[in-house]
Design an enzyme around this catalytic site. Sequence first.
Site, mmCIF file in Angstrom:
data_model
loop_
_atom_site.group_PDB
_atom_site.id
_atom_site.type_symbol
_atom_site.label_atom_id
_atom_site.label_comp_id
_atom_site.label_asym_id
_atom_site.label_seq_id
_atom_site.Cartn_x
_atom_site.Cartn_y
_atom_site.Cartn_z
ATOM 1 N N GLY A 122 22.205 -35.377 -8.374
ATOM 2 C CA GLY A 122 22.616 -33.972 -8.351
ATOM 3 C C GLY A 122 23.495 -33.594 -9.516
ATOM 4 N N SER A 130 21.629 -28.094 -19.960
ATOM 5 C CA SER A 130 21.993 -28.942 -21.085
ATOM 6 C C SER A 130 23.506 -29.090 -21.203
ATOM 7 C CB SER A 130 21.430 -28.350 -22.385
ATOM 8 O OG SER A 130 20.020 -28.316 -22.354
ATOM 9 N N ARG A 269 -20.412 -37.791 -23.005
ATOM 10 C CA ARG A 269 -20.833 -36.409 -23.214
ATOM 11 C C ARG A 269 -21.717 -36.304 -24.457
ATOM 12 N NH1 ARG A 269 -22.054 -31.362 -21.283
ATOM 13 N NH2 ARG A 269 -21.252 -29.708 -22.631
ATOM 14 N N GLN A 337 -8.990 -29.907 -25.032
ATOM 15 C CA GLN A 337 -9.929 -29.308 -25.973
ATOM 16 C C GLN A 337 -11.202 -30.139 -26.082
ATOM 17 O OE1 GLN A 337 -9.213 -26.403 -27.299
ATOM 18 N NE2 GLN A 337 -11.018 -26.119 -28.576
ATOM 19 N N ILE A 338 -11.056 -31.446 -26.149
ATOM 20 C CA ILE A 338 -12.202 -32.340 -26.252
ATOM 21 C C ILE A 338 -13.078 -32.246 -25.010
ATOM 22 C CG2 ILE A 338 -12.867 -34.792 -26.279
ATOM 23 C CD1 ILE A 338 -10.431 -35.243 -28.141
ATOM 24 N N GLY A 340 -13.488 -29.666 -23.238
ATOM 25 C CA GLY A 340 -14.075 -28.340 -23.111
ATOM 26 C C GLY A 340 -13.762 -27.710 -21.767
ATOM 27 N N GLY A 341 -14.739 -27.089 -21.161
ATOM 28 C CA GLY A 341 -14.540 -26.413 -19.881
ATOM 29 C C GLY A 341 -14.088 -27.354 -18.788
ATOM 30 N N GLU A 364 15.710 -34.276 -18.393
ATOM 31 C CA GLU A 364 16.618 -35.332 -18.876
ATOM 32 C C GLU A 364 16.973 -35.151 -20.350
ATOM 33 O OE1 GLU A 364 16.507 -39.301 -17.522
ATOM 34 O OE2 GLU A 364 15.109 -38.860 -15.907
#
Length: 382
Positions: A122, A130, A269, A337-338, A340-341, A364
């Site tokens: 805590g 920070s 792919r 990105q590689i 794709g969808g 942290e």
Amino acid sequence: MELTSEYADLRDTVRDFANQVVAPVSAKHDEEHSFPYEVVEQMGQMGLFGLPFPEEYGGMGGDYFALALALEELGRVDQSVAMTVEAGVGLGAMPIYKFGTDEQKQKYLPALAAGESLAGFGLTEPGCGSDASGTATTAKLDGDTWVINGSKQFITNSGTDITSLVTVTAVTGTTPDGRKQISTIIVPSGTPGFTVEPAYNKVGWNASDTHPLSFSDVRVPSENLLGEEGRGYANFLSILDEGRIAIAAVATGAAQGCVDESVKYAKERNAFGKPIGEFQSIAFAIARMEARAHTSRVAYYEAARLMLAGKPFKKEAAIAKMISSEAAMDNARMATQIHGGYGFMNEYPVARHYRDSKILEIGEGTTEVQLLLIARSLGLTA
């Protein structure tokens, strides 16, 4: 970089566990925002929560580097699970081990080291992140009882069914020069006035338990003071230095997981009559991802080496935390990105890494805090 047989065996064991037990249920827990109790139980049985603690307290007698190796392998497939261990060990149990009395260690560490219970750390508050010296939570002695008032936020492992306590930083007075005197106090779960507020709806780390906490005239015995009175802030800073190595290990695992998934996808792919991995643009992108993961690993290995040797490691831990968290985020972006969808579908690991990795640059100690620490180590003031 060459591991001893003991370290290598640990890494391989956790890697197999991550692949066979953690990965198959990751998407389910992420979608349901559910805490993976069954996984935590098995990790406890494996001894992962007790890796850096002596056997006399129920630990495995290992060290912090062993913990980091385990965190990297868990982070490769599920950051939520990795953070449950990282926070449970480095932030929850470690303060008690490092600063607690023998009675406190005997009382709390065996269950924490076995993964049978968890503890929260805590520190952060709504008005101070920070700048942890801005702590507003207070604790005042009333006879032989601490009376705590205030609130904390973003506290990991604070609201599970097996959470046994949180350690809380609180202002307990003022120093001779007028600054806040900050101490650390153990607050057991279920203490009257201690409220675990509803869980956050987070962008990522959905299977990790995170809550705000409030304290309204919470009364705990004076012997629940953890460490010396007035040393709470300094003690927690040392915990954060070590924790940055652990976070760097998780981030390295995430960066490597993105590489692994991208290599697999690029081989399977097909586009324009051949696997997309045969296109130079894809192959080079994955090569850069591998370079980032490798560099991150070297950085946290070095920081851990210095720490275990008893040498200064604050700068190296900050470097490791900064470059590994950036590597995780950059690799997650490229992996998406590689793919794709498919990379935008949550059931794919890279999609979860894309959502999960951003917090690695914040928790942290933000990237900006790491830069400040590095600059100060060079004799610069920023």
